[in-house]
Structure formats: structure tokens, C-alpha cells
Design an enzyme around this catalytic site. Structure first.
Site, short mmCIF file in Angstrom:
data_model
loop_
_atom_site.label_atom_id
_atom_site.label_comp_id
_atom_site.label_asym_id
_atom_site.label_seq_id
_atom_site.Cartn_x
_atom_site.Cartn_y
_atom_site.Cartn_z
N SER A 159 3.79 3.12 3.21
CA SER A 159 2.54 3.44 2.55
C SER A 159 1.94 2.16 1.98
O SER A 159 2.50 1.09 2.12
CB SER A 159 2.78 4.44 1.43
OG SER A 159 3.51 3.81 0.39
N LYS A 160 0.81 2.31 1.34
CA LYS A 160 0.09 1.15 0.81
C LYS A 160 0.97 0.27 -0.06
O LYS A 160 0.79 -0.94 -0.11
CB LYS A 160 -1.14 1.58 -0.01
CG LYS A 160 -2.08 2.49 0.70
CD LYS A 160 -1.93 3.95 0.26
CE LYS A 160 -1.36 4.79 1.37
NZ LYS A 160 -0.72 6.02 1.06
N ARG A 161 1.92 0.91 -0.75
CA ARG A 161 2.80 0.14 -1.63
C ARG A 161 3.54 -0.95 -0.87
O ARG A 161 3.97 -1.93 -1.45
CB ARG A 161 3.84 1.06 -2.28
CG ARG A 161 3.28 2.02 -3.30
CD ARG A 161 4.39 2.89 -3.86
NE ARG A 161 5.00 3.71 -2.81
CZ ARG A 161 6.28 3.65 -2.48
NH1 ARG A 161 7.07 2.82 -3.09
NH2 ARG A 161 6.75 4.43 -1.53
N HIS A 162 3.73 -0.72 0.42
CA HIS A 162 4.51 -1.67 1.19
C HIS A 162 3.68 -2.82 1.76
O HIS A 162 4.12 -3.51 2.65
CB HIS A 162 5.21 -0.93 2.33
CG HIS A 162 6.15 0.13 1.84
ND1 HIS A 162 5.88 1.47 1.98
CD2 HIS A 162 7.32 0.05 1.19
CE1 HIS A 162 6.87 2.16 1.45
NE2 HIS A 162 7.75 1.33 0.96
#
Length: 493
Positions: free
Chosen positions: A255-258
Site C-alpha cells: 500500500s501507499k505506506r510502502h
RNA sequence: GGCCCUAUGGUCGAGUGGUCAAGACGCUGCCCUCUCAAGGCGGAAGCAGGGGUUCAAAUCCCCUUAGGGCUACCA
């Protein structure tokens, strides 16, 4: 495997085109390209009208094209099984829905969402599977009339056969078997008349004569629902292949966190599409030999569903960077220069595209730093060497190297010899360094290369590290080099 | 909760009953070298745990554990 292979990529245009989607597309594309008569079709699954956007559809198409995955049939290019956008196929679905209802294989359900929700909650409380209990399974005409009078809008539910083992073959997981009792009578057409994914996908894949459905593992549990539909519809069941998910560094779904998860982000950072394709292919598939770098053609030749891994794969940016770097080394410097332009503008090094002449010169600089780059955006890390004619010498190691007792002589000699050169090229500059060492030696002073290179490197680039100095000097040219040296020396005096 | 998938170094992964358990990224040592990279040559690092089956198990079976998916009028 037959040569009549027909595969498809069927994304929902509901957001940025994800790297995982790209891999699904790639495996399908590879499979199609492997066979002379193979066809890769692109279908848009936009039945979620709230989340689907045309913009997202355009992104997907652009990304696919950028990655070099051309489609033989589908959106934009057409084909004999169109239309290829699900919302344009509604009337087609209607025919089959009517047929299923007429045959008693599906029925109208008037339960409200609130009622369904209440039922589900109750079942969960009893630790039972929250499947539809069949309230509307056998409604009498009177009951139907009653509900209609109340203004209820029905959904269509599929009458799932009870006590049946639903079996299908999966190219990556082997033989699969599910209990039909775990499925329940699921909705196939929503109250607004639009079919639900599990239903539309079956109709489309069957109607479009898809032979192999290669998709992400998240669809594995949905497959038995689809299989019972194929059976009810009397349509041939394709061969499935569920490839594992791509995970982030912390082993959860990417996800965006990555960091960057969309294909477009990588494009903007100046990654090369061949490298992305190469990396994606290696994520979940392994060649028979130890080869790592594959052109598309080599990939097509080597690819096989037999060697697709079952376990989820962590997306490792370091490996992508390494693969991309391999391609960067081979790439034409012109290409890298072009990819770097937006980043140079962003950092304020330039205000717009290079003029033809400037570009020619900058391309030479790219050739010098090419081996140092993982992706094109990193050009900005070296840009100061090229653009900053006013060298800033920081106090410390840098200024020390210029204030070294041998430094002034080194620099004077260098300037003289550089001026004396007919042509300033890396080949003509290189001997100067050696000559300076020799001159010191003749004078009874032994100095190492470090004492020669470092003051010059600092005076010319304002940095203690960097690419080959002679090459930098060639690209910068005599005047700029001399000017930089003078400026730097003046600043430390 | 139920159903299902998965499990080899930090990561990708080879391996399909008998191997000293490949290779790559990353990390690390050395070489090359003005430096940083690149490149070359080395090194450390792994079969989740427990039971079986078998002369023999990373490999087959069961359990446990961990991660993931599905269980929508999302796809």
C-alpha cells in the site's frame, strides 16, 4: 497447452494502476505472446459505478503501453467479442439473467440490506457462516406482489446447489475443491440492475472465449462461485491460475505506506519499463536457468506457468534498483537525459527543456555518470557537478585539501597544462595528472595521486567524491574548469 | 468465527525422497582505483515448530504456529 490460447487482463478503473495489477497483466501477456495464435484481451470492469473513473482507465492503458504490453483485443482496439467495457454490456448480461431466472437457477430477492445485515450479524453471533439463509428462495406470487407493492427493488440471487463439491483446476495451486454449502445464494445482479463482479466476469470470460484466467490470489476464494455459474450457464470453464499477492517490506499487502506502489510513480522516477517488466516477471516466477536479465522476447520464450511460485512475494526495491541499473548502463544517454529533465526543472537547475545544443552537452555528462545511476531521477544527485559553476568549498576536509601545501603548485601546473592542450578530452587530460606527479618527483617531492586529484576535484566540482575527473573536465570544457578553479581558490584564500 | 491459500538465509527464489541445500539482490572482506560508483574474486547468512511414513524427508501425511485471502447489492 493449445495454441488457441486466449487470456485477458480485466482491471477495475478505480484508482492508480498498481504494480500488482501490472504483474497480473504481464503474466497474461507473456502467456499470450508465447503462442503464435495467442490473444491478449483488455477488458474494463467498471461495474462499480461509484469508484470507476475514465481517468483511471486512461492511466491503465497508458501504463500498459508504457510497459510494452500491447493488447490484441479490447478497449480502444476492438475485436469480435466487444464491447469491452462492462457497463456497455449490460443488455448482454440481461439475456442470461432472464434465462437463469426462467430455469429457476436464480431468483429475485426482496430482502433489504438492513434485513440481510441483521441476518448476518445473528449468524456470526452463533459462530455460523454468514451466508444468505434463503428467505426469498421460494416466494409465492402473492408475496412477490406484496413486496412490489411496498416498493422494494429486488436483487437477483443465484440458487447455489447444495451439498456439492465444487472442483476446478488451478495452474499454480493444483486441484481445488470447495464445499458449495459454504457459498450460499449470492447476489448476481444488484438492485440497480448492474451485475456483480462474480457474475459479469463469468459471462465475459465465457463470451469472450477466454481459455486461461490468470489473476491474483485474492480471487481464489471467489472462484467456486464462478464455477457454479459456468455450470448453471452451461458454459465451458476456463483454466484458472491464481498468482500470489505482492507484499510490502513488512509482509502486509502493498500500500501507499510502502512507498511507490503505482506504475506511474516508477515511470516518473525515471525507471525504465523494460526493467520493471523484468523485475515483475522475476517476482513469483523463476526461469529454469540462472539468468536474471531478460528482454521481453527472452521472457516470452522462457516464461511458463509451471514455474510460478505459490507463496506471496515481498516487493524489494533494492532488487528493482539493481535490475534497473543494469538497464541504465545499457541505455542511450539521450534517453536518460530526457527522463531527468523534469527532475532538473523541479530542483531548479533548469527552467525548461534543454535547447538542442545544451542537450548535446548534457548528454555527454550523462554518459559520464550513467554507471552511478539506479534510476533517472538520481541524476539530480550529480547535477551540481554539472550546473554549479560557482563552486562552494565547505570548511573541513574540503578546504583542507585546497589549503594543502602542495595544492597551489598542483593547481597552477594543472591550469598551465590544461591551457596548453589543443583539445580537452578525457584522453588528453588524463596524462596531466601523471605529469604533475612526475614533476614533483623530479623536484625531489613524492606525492601520491590523492594529492593531485583531490584538490582539483574539490576545486572543480565542490565535492570529494564523484565520477572520473578527467571525463568531468572534458564535459565541462576548459573555460568553465579554469573559472571554477579560480573561483574556488579565491573563496578559500 | 467459518472456508481457503501459503511457509527454504533480511529479500526474490532453485530444489518434486538420497545435493557439501543452487543462483541473484542486500550485507560484508579483498582486488581495481584520486574518490564514489561500476566491475572482478571471496565470506557470513536458510529448510517455522512438533509428530509420523520411509533404509533415507526441505521434499509425502497430520497437528501447531505464523502470514495472507474470501466470507459485499467492491472488484
Amino acid at each position: 497447452m493449445s495454441e488457441q490460447i486466449r487470456v485477458r487482463f480485466a482491471p477495475s478503473p478505480t484508482g492508480p494502476f498498481h504494480i500488482g495489477g501490472a504483474r497480473s497483466a504481464l503474466f497474461n501477456w507473456l502467456l499470450a505472446k508465447k503462442y503464435a495464435a495467442g490473444k491478449f484481451v483488455l477488458r474494463i470492469e467498471d461495474t462499480d459505478r461509484v469508484r470507476s473513473t475514465r481517468e483511471s482507465e486512461e492511466n491503465i492503458k497508458a501504463a500498459l503501453k508504457w510497459l510494452g504490453m500491447d493488447w490484441d483485443e479490447g478497449i480502444d482496439v476492438g475485436g469480435e467479442y466487444g464491447p469491452y467495457r462492462q457497463t456497455e454490456r449490460l443488455d448482454l448480461y440481461q439475456k442470461y439473467t432472464d434465462q437463469l431466472i426462467a430455469e429457476g437457477k436464480a431468483y429475485y430477492c426482496y430482502c433489504s440490506e438492513a434485513e440481510i445485515e441483521a441476518e448476518r450479524t445473528a449468524l456470526k453471533a452463533e459462530n455460523k457462516m454468514p451466508i444468505y439463509q434463503g428467505h426469498c428462495r421460494n416466494l409465492t406470487p402473492d408475496q412477490i406482489a406484496q413486496y412490489e407493492a411496498e416498493g422494494r427493488r429486488p436483487v437477483v440471487r443465484f440458487r447455489t446447489p447444495e451439498n456439492q463439491q465444487v472442483r476446478f483446476k488451478d495452474l499454480v495451486r493444483g486441484d481445488m475443491c470447495f464445499d458449495s454449502n459454504g457459498i450460499g445464494d449470492f447476489v448476481i445482479v444488484k438492485a440497480d440492475g448492474i451485475p456483480v463482479y462474480n457474475y459479469a466476469v463469468v459471462l465475459d470470460d465465457a463470451l469472450m472465449k477466454i481459455t486461461h484466467v490468470i489473476r491474483a490470489e485474492e480471487h481464489l476464494s471467489n472462484t467456486p462461485r464462478q464455477v457454479v455459474l459456468y455450470e448453471a450457464l452451461n458454459m465451458p470453464i476456463p483454466t484458472f491460475g491464481h498468482i500470489s499477492l505482492i507484499l510490502g517490506k513488512d509482509h502486509t499487502k502493498m500500500s501507499k505506506r510502502h512507498g511507490a506502489t503505482s506504475v506511474d510513480q516508477y515511470r516518473q522516477l525515471g525507471y525504465l519499463p523494460e526493467a520493471i517488466v523484468n523485475y515483475l516477471a522475476l517476482l513469483g516466477w523463476a526461469p529454469q536457468d540462472e539468468k536474471e536479465i531478460f528482454s521481453s522476447e527472452e521472457l516470452i520464450a522462457a516464461f511458463s506457468m509451471d514455474h510460478v511460485a505459490k507463496n506471496p512475494a515481498v516487493f524489494e526495491i533494492d532488487k528493482l534498483n539493481w535490475i534497473n541499473a543494469q538497464y541504465m548502463k545499457q541505455a542511450a544517454p539521450e534517453r536518460i537525459a530526457l527522463l531527468a529533465v523534469p527532475h532538473l526543472v523541479e530542483k531548479g537547475y533548469i527552467s525548461g527543456p534543454f535547447s538542442e545544443e545544451e542537450m548535446k552537452r548534457f548528454v555527454r555528462f550523462i554518459a559520464v555518470i550513467q554507471d552511478h545511476l539506479s534510476y533517472a531521477a538520481q541524476v539530480v544527485d550529480f547535477a551540481a557537478i554539472y550546473f554549479n559553476d560557482k563552486v562552494e568549498v565547505s570548511v573541513g576536509e574540503m578546504s583542507e585539501s585546497l589549503l594543502d601545501e602542495t595544492a597551489p603548485a598542483v593547481i597552477e601546473m594543472f591550469k598551465e597544462m590544461l591551457q596548453a592542450l589543443d583539445q580537452v578530452t578525457a584522453e588528453t587530460v588524463q596524462p596531466i595528472f601523471k605529469a604533475i606527479i612526475k614533476a614533483f618527483k623530479a623536484n625531489g617531492q613524492k606525492i601520491g595521486g590523492q594529492k593531485v586529484y583531490m584538490p582539483l576535484r574539490v576545486a572543480i566540482t565542490g565535492q570529494m567524491h564523484g565520477p572520473d575527473l578527467a571525463q568531468i573536465i572534458e564535459v565541462l570544457g576548459r573555460e568553465r574548469v579554469i573559472a571554477r578553479i579560480d573561483g574556488a581558490m579565491a573563496s578559500v584564500r
